[in-house]
Design a protein around this motif. Structure first.
Motif, mmCIF file in Angstrom:
data_model
loop_
_atom_site.group_PDB
_atom_site.id
_atom_site.type_symbol
_atom_site.label_atom_id
_atom_site.label_comp_id
_atom_site.label_asym_id
_atom_site.label_seq_id
_atom_site.Cartn_x
_atom_site.Cartn_y
_atom_site.Cartn_z
ATOM 1 N N LEU A 133 0.926 -1.337 0.243
ATOM 2 C CA LEU A 133 -0.451 -0.079 -0.152
ATOM 3 C C LEU A 133 1.082 0.778 -0.045
ATOM 4 C CD1 LEU A 133 -1.903 -1.438 2.910
ATOM 5 C CD2 LEU A 133 -2.564 -1.014 0.058
ATOM 6 N N ALA A 134 2.330 0.971 0.199
ATOM 7 C CA ALA A 134 3.009 2.356 -0.220
ATOM 8 C C ALA A 134 2.895 3.192 -0.110
ATOM 9 C CB ALA A 134 5.036 1.878 0.576
ATOM 10 N N ALA A 135 2.999 3.247 -2.256
ATOM 11 C CA ALA A 135 2.159 3.477 -2.849
ATOM 12 C C ALA A 135 1.347 4.240 -3.370
ATOM 13 C CB ALA A 135 2.709 3.270 -4.506
ATOM 14 N N GLY A 136 0.394 3.989 -3.107
ATOM 15 C CA GLY A 136 -1.426 4.526 -2.419
ATOM 16 C C GLY A 136 -1.263 5.852 -1.319
ATOM 17 N N VAL A 137 -0.669 5.111 0.231
ATOM 18 C CA VAL A 137 -0.299 6.178 1.051
ATOM 19 C C VAL A 137 -0.070 6.936 0.398
ATOM 20 C CG1 VAL A 137 0.489 6.129 3.361
ATOM 21 C CG2 VAL A 137 -1.160 3.829 2.416
ATOM 22 N N ALA A 138 1.324 7.073 -0.571
ATOM 23 C CA ALA A 138 2.432 7.567 -0.899
ATOM 24 C C ALA A 138 1.630 9.142 -1.452
ATOM 25 C CB ALA A 138 3.275 7.618 -0.880
ATOM 26 N N HIS A 139 0.577 8.702 -2.194
ATOM 27 C CA HIS A 139 -0.507 9.543 -2.997
ATOM 28 C C HIS A 139 -1.119 9.927 -2.070
ATOM 29 C CE1 HIS A 139 -2.495 10.921 -6.402
ATOM 30 N NE2 HIS A 139 -3.492 10.001 -5.643
ATOM 31 N N GLU A 140 -2.117 9.857 -1.161
ATOM 32 C CA GLU A 140 -2.909 10.373 -0.323
ATOM 33 C C GLU A 140 -1.978 11.621 0.813
ATOM 34 O OE1 GLU A 140 -6.265 9.307 0.500
ATOM 35 O OE2 GLU A 140 -5.850 8.643 -1.869
ATOM 36 N N PRO A 144 -2.763 16.036 0.268
ATOM 37 C CA PRO A 144 -2.858 17.039 0.563
ATOM 38 C C PRO A 144 -1.574 18.182 1.047
ATOM 39 C CG PRO A 144 -2.907 15.308 1.869
ATOM 40 C CD PRO A 144 -3.088 15.178 0.506
ATOM 41 N N ILE A 145 -0.446 17.981 0.867
ATOM 42 C CA ILE A 145 0.880 18.000 0.920
ATOM 43 C C ILE A 145 0.875 19.087 0.112
ATOM 44 C CG2 ILE A 145 3.580 17.510 1.169
ATOM 45 C CD1 ILE A 145 2.144 17.377 3.401
ATOM 46 N N GLY A 146 0.865 18.875 -1.230
ATOM 47 C CA GLY A 146 0.825 19.796 -2.650
ATOM 48 C C GLY A 146 0.270 19.935 -2.646
ATOM 49 N N TYR A 147 -1.448 20.535 -2.137
ATOM 50 C CA TYR A 147 -1.982 21.830 -2.208
ATOM 51 C C TYR A 147 -1.500 22.969 -1.344
ATOM 52 C CZ TYR A 147 -5.120 19.439 1.142
ATOM 53 O OH TYR A 147 -6.399 18.810 1.928
ATOM 54 N N SER A 206 -8.211 27.468 5.997
ATOM 55 C CA SER A 206 -8.332 26.388 6.993
ATOM 56 C C SER A 206 -8.761 24.989 5.512
ATOM 57 C CB SER A 206 -10.247 26.502 6.097
ATOM 58 O OG SER A 206 -10.918 25.642 6.630
ATOM 59 N N GLU A 207 -8.147 25.473 4.520
ATOM 60 C CA GLU A 207 -7.795 24.710 3.219
ATOM 61 C C GLU A 207 -6.253 23.314 3.953
ATOM 62 O OE1 GLU A 207 -6.272 25.510 -0.497
ATOM 63 O OE2 GLU A 207 -8.299 23.871 -0.999
ATOM 64 N N SER A 208 -5.774 24.297 4.563
ATOM 65 C CA SER A 208 -4.304 23.864 5.069
ATOM 66 C C SER A 208 -3.792 23.493 5.883
ATOM 67 C CB SER A 208 -3.251 25.403 4.464
ATOM 68 O OG SER A 208 -3.648 26.193 3.383
ATOM 69 N N ARG A 209 -5.399 24.109 6.807
ATOM 70 C CA ARG A 209 -5.474 22.875 8.320
ATOM 71 C C ARG A 209 -5.818 21.891 7.962
ATOM 72 N NH1 ARG A 209 -5.702 23.777 13.886
ATOM 73 N NH2 ARG A 209 -4.417 25.721 13.291
ATOM 74 N N GLU A 210 -7.070 21.136 6.850
ATOM 75 C CA GLU A 210 -7.550 20.433 6.565
ATOM 76 C C GLU A 210 -6.313 19.120 6.283
ATOM 77 O OE1 GLU A 210 -10.352 20.769 4.196
ATOM 78 O OE2 GLU A 210 -12.129 21.768 5.877
ATOM 79 N N ILE A 212 -3.076 19.413 6.020
ATOM 80 C CA ILE A 212 -1.790 18.840 7.405
ATOM 81 C C ILE A 212 -2.603 17.865 8.463
ATOM 82 C CG2 ILE A 212 -0.916 19.369 9.776
ATOM 83 C CD1 ILE A 212 0.157 20.378 6.859
ATOM 84 N N GLU A 213 -3.567 18.074 8.817
ATOM 85 C CA GLU A 213 -4.786 17.162 9.378
ATOM 86 C C GLU A 213 -4.639 16.061 9.506
ATOM 87 O OE1 GLU A 213 -8.585 19.081 10.161
ATOM 88 O OE2 GLU A 213 -6.999 20.587 11.736
ATOM 89 N N ARG A 214 -5.081 15.834 7.455
ATOM 90 C CA ARG A 214 -5.648 14.826 6.409
ATOM 91 C C ARG A 214 -4.189 14.057 6.486
ATOM 92 N NH1 ARG A 214 -7.821 10.543 4.915
ATOM 93 N NH2 ARG A 214 -7.215 10.352 2.314
ATOM 94 N N VAL A 215 -2.811 14.734 6.616
ATOM 95 C CA VAL A 215 -1.595 13.878 6.768
ATOM 96 C C VAL A 215 -1.422 13.450 7.681
ATOM 97 C CG1 VAL A 215 0.941 14.074 6.580
ATOM 98 C CG2 VAL A 215 -0.365 15.038 4.856
ATOM 99 N N THR A 216 -1.669 13.500 9.060
ATOM 100 C CA THR A 216 -1.791 13.434 10.511
ATOM 101 C C THR A 216 -2.773 12.189 10.926
ATOM 102 O OG1 THR A 216 -1.306 15.266 11.069
ATOM 103 C CG2 THR A 216 -1.822 14.481 12.832
ATOM 104 N N LYS A 217 -3.563 12.102 10.168
ATOM 105 C CA LYS A 217 -4.748 10.890 10.017
ATOM 106 C C LYS A 217 -4.024 10.208 9.844
ATOM 107 C CE LYS A 217 -8.866 9.455 11.153
ATOM 108 N NZ LYS A 217 -8.723 7.934 11.061
ATOM 109 N N ILE A 218 -3.174 9.297 8.441
ATOM 110 C CA ILE A 218 -2.901 9.108 7.843
ATOM 111 C C ILE A 218 -1.625 8.179 8.595
ATOM 112 C CG2 ILE A 218 -1.730 8.472 5.444
ATOM 113 C CD1 ILE A 218 -2.958 9.840 4.416
ATOM 114 N N VAL A 219 -0.687 8.971 9.125
ATOM 115 C CA VAL A 219 0.411 8.347 9.312
ATOM 116 C C VAL A 219 -0.122 8.533 11.143
ATOM 117 C CG1 VAL A 219 2.475 9.381 11.035
ATOM 118 C CG2 VAL A 219 1.840 10.922 8.759
ATOM 119 N N GLN A 220 -1.100 8.656 11.855
ATOM 120 C CA GLN A 220 -0.840 7.754 13.099
ATOM 121 C C GLN A 220 -1.601 6.851 12.593
ATOM 122 O OE1 GLN A 220 -1.408 9.083 15.901
ATOM 123 N NE2 GLN A 220 -1.540 7.041 16.821
ATOM 124 N N ASP A 221 -3.017 6.752 12.024
ATOM 125 C CA ASP A 221 -3.373 5.081 10.894
ATOM 126 C C ASP A 221 -2.736 3.929 11.078
ATOM 127 O OD1 ASP A 221 -5.975 6.047 11.978
ATOM 128 O OD2 ASP A 221 -6.698 6.360 9.332
#
Length: 392
Positions: A133-140, A144-147, A206-210, A212-221
């Motif tokens: 799943l690494a490639a998919g997780v990297a894309h995920e 958000p890191i891109g925007y 707000s979009e930037s915070r979302e 960062i929270e998305r990345v944090t959630k993926i890493v925590q998961d």
């Protein structure tokens, strides 16, 4: 007719260690140990010091080893009668007991080795799943890191404009005639497009915070999912949260061909090893996605009663042939093409659920899809000698 009690080898001796009588069990044991069948060979196993102790204290007991394969437990009881001193020697062959203890110790070592192997296999399967799943997780994470990176570039431009306006305010405020230069401030605001910046800035943050929270959630998961170890203890856990967390990891592998439906019923906290149950969810979600060739649906559902909870994963994929159903949970059995499966996912899932005293129910129709339903007890039955956990 009652069951006959086993006869212990018994010898009747005098103080000079002469054998006056010996029962059949003693004669048979003498034949087994010494080969000659003479009860005196059993008496010869007792040294002078032990015999003196028996005469002095009235008894002696101990273990002797005529050879490594035949440890014997001996008891000598000495007493006196009006006619003569006499002794009673009871012999117990404990070689079989020692052999049973040796076999039990070897069995225990084998169980420990199997537990270690299973733990290593589970860890390997987890790492293989994460690698897959690494490639998919990297894309995920990249998305958000891109925007967020793009938003930071825009934010830098906005901050430059706002700082320029602040400088303009400072210049005019400390000039000789600020009132006469008010029009310059209006022009500066228009040139710098300050009204647009003020309207867009909250959305940008707000979009930037979302993101960062998305990345944090993926890493925590990922962190929660990859945790595995024998020292973990079963604790109450939210299975639906674990399912959604696992779905978050695997979603990039599914989202391009799967329409997801959730039919959740609220569940109580379930006593389990959450990271291992998440491994089961991951295997079932990946299998469901791989069963769908082009486009299809995955339905996640849950339910419970007073003692058990269940979570099901239903796909609209190719289904499982009837001849394959009895082998689904066999290690290394797979119906997938070479390179798409190890044949360990369902075997490990079955082992994990069995360890939790649960089960996996499977229904499938070729061409219509499959349903895997994981059923778990809400509370684990404590093992013998183990205290029951406090109620949640």
């Amino acid at each position: 007719m009652g069951r006959q009690r086993p006869q212990f080898p018994v010898l009747f001796l005098d103080a000079q260690r002469r054998v006056h009588r010996a029962n059949q069990a003693a004669q048979a044991l003498a034949a087994k140990v010494a080969g000659d069948g003479r009860p005196e060979s059993l008496v010869a196993l007792v040294g002078d010091e032990q015999w003196a102790t028996a005469l002095r204290d009235g008894h002696w007991k101990g273990v002797v080893r005529p050879d490594p394969q035949h440890p014997l437990a001996l008891e000598i009881h000495c007493g006196q009668s009006p006619d003569s001193d006499h002794c009673l020697m009871v012999v117990l062959d404990i070689s079989e007991r020692d052999e049973r203890q040796r076999q039990y110790a070897e069995l225990q070592r084998t169980v420990d080795r199997l537990a270690t192997a299973q733990e290593q296999l589970l860890r390997s399967e987890k790492m293989a799943s994460i690698g897959q799943l690494a490639a998919g997780v990297a894309h995920e994470i990249n998305n958000p890191i891109g925007y967020v990176g793009s938003n930071l570039g825009t934010l830098q431009d906005y901050s430059s404009a706002l700082l320029a306006l602040v400088e303009k305010y400072h210049e005019i405020l400390f000039s000789e005639n600020p009132q006469a230069r008010r029009q310059e401030i209006v022009q500066a605001r228009q040139q710098l497009d300050i009204d647009y910046i003020l309207g867009d800035l909250p959305n940008l943050l707000s979009e930037s915070r979302e993101g960062i929270e998305r990345v944090t959630k993926i890493v925590q998961d990922l962190k929660d999912f990859s945790r595995v170890g024998r020292d973990q203890k079963m604790q109450p856990a939210d299975l639906l949260q674990g399912l959604d967390s696992t779905l978050n990891i695997v979603w990039n592998d599914l989202k391009y061909k799967v329409r997801l439906e959730k039919h959740y019923t609220s569940l109580p906290l379930v006593e389990c090893l959450a990271s291992e149950i998440n491994q089961v969810f991951l295997n079932l979600l990946l299998n469901a996605g791989q069963a769908i060739e082009q486009r299809g649906t995955i339905v996640l559902a849950s339910g419970c009663d007073d003692e058990e909870v269940w979570i099901s994963v239903t796909d609209s994929g190719c289904g499982i042939p009837p001849e394959s159903m009895p082998h689904l949970f066999d290690p290394f059995f797979t119906t997938k093409p070479i390179g798409r499966g190890t044949g360990l996912g369902l075997a490990i899932s079955y082992s994990i659920v069995a360890k939790h005293h649960g089960r996996i129910d499977v229904t499938s129709k070729v061409g219509q899809g499959s349903t895997f339903r994981v059923v778990l007890p809400i509370r684990q039955v404590p093992e013998a000698g183990e205290a029951a956990p406090p109620a949640a």
